[in-house]
Each structure stands twice: as C-alpha cells, then as structure tokens.
Design a protein around this motif. Structure first.
Motif, PDB file in Angstrom:
ATOM      1  N   GLU A   1      -3.981   6.527  -2.108  1.00 38.63           N
ATOM      2  CA  GLU A   1      -3.265   5.269  -1.903  1.00 38.63           C
ATOM      3  C   GLU A   1      -3.412   4.381  -3.131  1.00 38.63           C
ATOM      4  O   GLU A   1      -4.462   4.350  -3.780  1.00 38.63           O
ATOM      5  N   GLU A   2      -2.346   3.640  -3.428  1.00 43.84           N
ATOM      6  CA  GLU A   2      -2.349   2.737  -4.579  1.00 43.84           C
ATOM      7  C   GLU A   2      -1.383   1.594  -4.303  1.00 43.84           C
ATOM      8  O   GLU A   2      -0.406   1.758  -3.571  1.00 43.84           O
TER       9      GLU A   2
ATOM     10  N   SER B   1       0.927   5.173  -0.005  1.00 39.53           N
ATOM     11  CA  SER B   1       0.098   6.359   0.214  1.00 39.53           C
ATOM     12  C   SER B   1       0.957   7.608   0.220  1.00 39.53           C
ATOM     13  O   SER B   1       2.151   7.556   0.537  1.00 39.53           O
TER      14      SER B   1
ATOM     15  N   TYR C   1       0.859  -1.181   0.000  1.00 40.25           N
ATOM     16  CA  TYR C   1       0.000   0.000   0.000  1.00 40.25           C
ATOM     17  C   TYR C   1       0.899   1.235   0.000  1.00 40.25           C
ATOM     18  O   TYR C   1       1.610   1.495   0.974  1.00 40.25           O
TER      19      TYR C   1
ATOM     20  N   LEU D   1       6.292   8.846  -0.704  1.00 40.10           N
ATOM     21  CA  LEU D   1       5.279   7.827  -0.419  1.00 40.10           C
ATOM     22  C   LEU D   1       5.630   7.073   0.861  1.00 40.10           C
ATOM     23  O   LEU D   1       6.806   6.898   1.185  1.00 40.10           O
TER      24      LEU D   1
ATOM     25  N   LYS E   1      -9.573   2.696   6.086  1.00 40.21           N
ATOM     26  CA  LYS E   1     -10.263   3.532   5.101  1.00 40.21           C
ATOM     27  C   LYS E   1     -11.769   3.588   5.385  1.00 40.21           C
ATOM     28  O   LYS E   1     -12.394   4.652   5.266  1.00 40.21           O
TER      29      LYS E   1
ATOM     30  N   ARG F   1      -5.493  -1.842   6.190  1.00 41.99           N
ATOM     31  CA  ARG F   1      -5.785  -0.633   5.420  1.00 41.99           C
ATOM     32  C   ARG F   1      -7.255  -0.524   5.017  1.00 41.99           C
ATOM     33  O   ARG F   1      -7.826   0.568   4.987  1.00 41.99           O
TER      34      ARG F   1
ATOM     35  N   TYR G   1      -4.210   8.390   8.839  1.00 37.08           N
ATOM     36  CA  TYR G   1      -3.503   7.337   8.108  1.00 37.08           C
ATOM     37  C   TYR G   1      -3.364   6.021   8.868  1.00 37.08           C
ATOM     38  O   TYR G   1      -2.979   5.017   8.268  1.00 37.08           O
TER      39      TYR G   1
END
Length: 220
Positions: free
Chosen positions: A157-158, A45, A43, A186, A144, A140, A128
C-alpha cells in the motif's frame, strides 16, 4: 450467508458501451471528480486476483462466508481456512482483540484453485478490510496493525492521488506480492473512512486493462 462487501467500481465511465478503455473525463461519481481535480492522496493497495472471503466473528465463534449466498469454497481452500482460522487458538486471539463485538475480516483467498496463486499454491489469505457490525470500516492504520497481530498478509500500500495511481498502473508494474506476476491494478480508499450521503463508502479501483491499449488481461 453472504458477506455483502460493497462492489468496488471504476472511477470513470466509457464514451460508448463498446469502448474497452475508460474515459477519465467521465466521472462515475461526484466525489471522484473532487478527488481527481484536487489531487487528494488516497490509500492505494494492490488489487489481488483471488476469491472473496469473509472471516466472520459473531462474538462467540468463527465462520467463513463468500461474496454471495451461492458462493462455495473449493474443498482444498475450505480446508485451508478451517485449519488456519477455524481453530480455538485463532478464536482466542480474535476474542482478545474484539471481545463479543461482531466483525467481518475481508480478504482475498488465493491458491492453485483460484486464478493466480502468487506463490502460495496450497492457499493463503490476503487481508484488506475489517467491518464493524454497524457497517462501518476500520481505518487503514488499525487494519494493518490487526493484520500483524493476526499474522496475516496485508497487501502492499502507498499513498497516491487518482492521477498518480493511473500513471503508475500504466507502467505495467509487477505484483508486490509476487514479482513473477503482473499487477492487476490498484484499489483506492479515502485517507479517512468517508461515506457519501447515500451511505456508500468512498472506494474505487483502477485496473490496468481499463487504461492500457491492447491489454485484455493484466497477465499478458
């Protein structure tokens, strides 16, 4: 009281102490090499440039804590925290979600008093992480979901591998929170909450200035 959030280190070291850029062949921790060589997705972010804030729920009431015992919030931002998260209404929502279980909600405090305000000069809180009383962290997906229930901003986030994250920040991307700013870097977390045999959480950060020649400050 301090919130004692684990220091997030860079995944790589430097060839010599005088080198400004990190050397991707020098792995800071054994797990870094495993994730780097295997291309494990993490993850990723956006790293927010603010002041570290912990919203502490002790099972009965809310309090606000900084990174260290000496940390103090500026008056304007402390008032923002009290007005938005120190109310009986917010405590009721927290109690519905967590009951009498102690938790800490971690985030970055931003305002015109702290570094870059990302378009929120009077203050905001970018959530976060959530930590249990036993020291472990929520995954995560749950973080979220809780951010939505609390109407809190959750950073972009990706899923990326370490190599992909490094290639991405080398492009000097703009902030997803506010495109008028450059992205500082990141923060990468394991796809599942994982810890080393020393109890350290698997987490690291890749900052633009550690990988891009000539960049002393990511805002340049």
């Amino acid at each position: 009281m301090a919130h004692n959030y684990q220091k997030i280190s860079a995944p790589f070291g430097r060839t010599t102490p005088k080198d400004r850029l990190v050397d991707p062949s020098i792995f800071a921790k054994p797990w870094v090499q495993l994730f780097y060589d295997s291309g494990i997705k993490m993850y990723a972010s956006e790293k927010i440039d603010g002041t570290s804030v912990g919203i502490f729920w002790d099972g009965e009431r809310i309090s606000f804590v900084g990174h260290t015992e000496k940390s103090e919030f500026c008056p304007r931002y402390l008032e923002y925290l009290k007005t938005n998260f120190g109310t009986s209404e917010f405590e009721s929502v927290i109690e519905e979600l967590f009951g009498d279980k102690q938790i800490k909600i971690y985030g970055e405090g931003i305002s015109k008093d702290y570094n870059v305000h990302y378009g929120y000069p009077e203050g905001n809180f970018i959530m976060y992480d959530i930590q249990n009383e036993n020291g472990t962290f929520y995954n995560r997906v749950v973080v979220k979901e809780i951010a939505k229930k609390l109407n809190l901003i959750y950073p972009w986030e990706e899923m990326m591998s370490l190599k992909e994250a490094i290639d991405y920040i080398k492009t000097r991307p703009v902030s997803k929170l506010n495109p008028e700013n450059k992205m500082e870097g990141l923060v990468l977390r394991a796809p599942l909450e994982l810890y080393t045999n020393h109890g350290d959480r698997i987490i690291c950060k890749v900052k633009v200035k550690d990988f891009v020649e000539g960049v002393k400050d990511y805002r340049e």
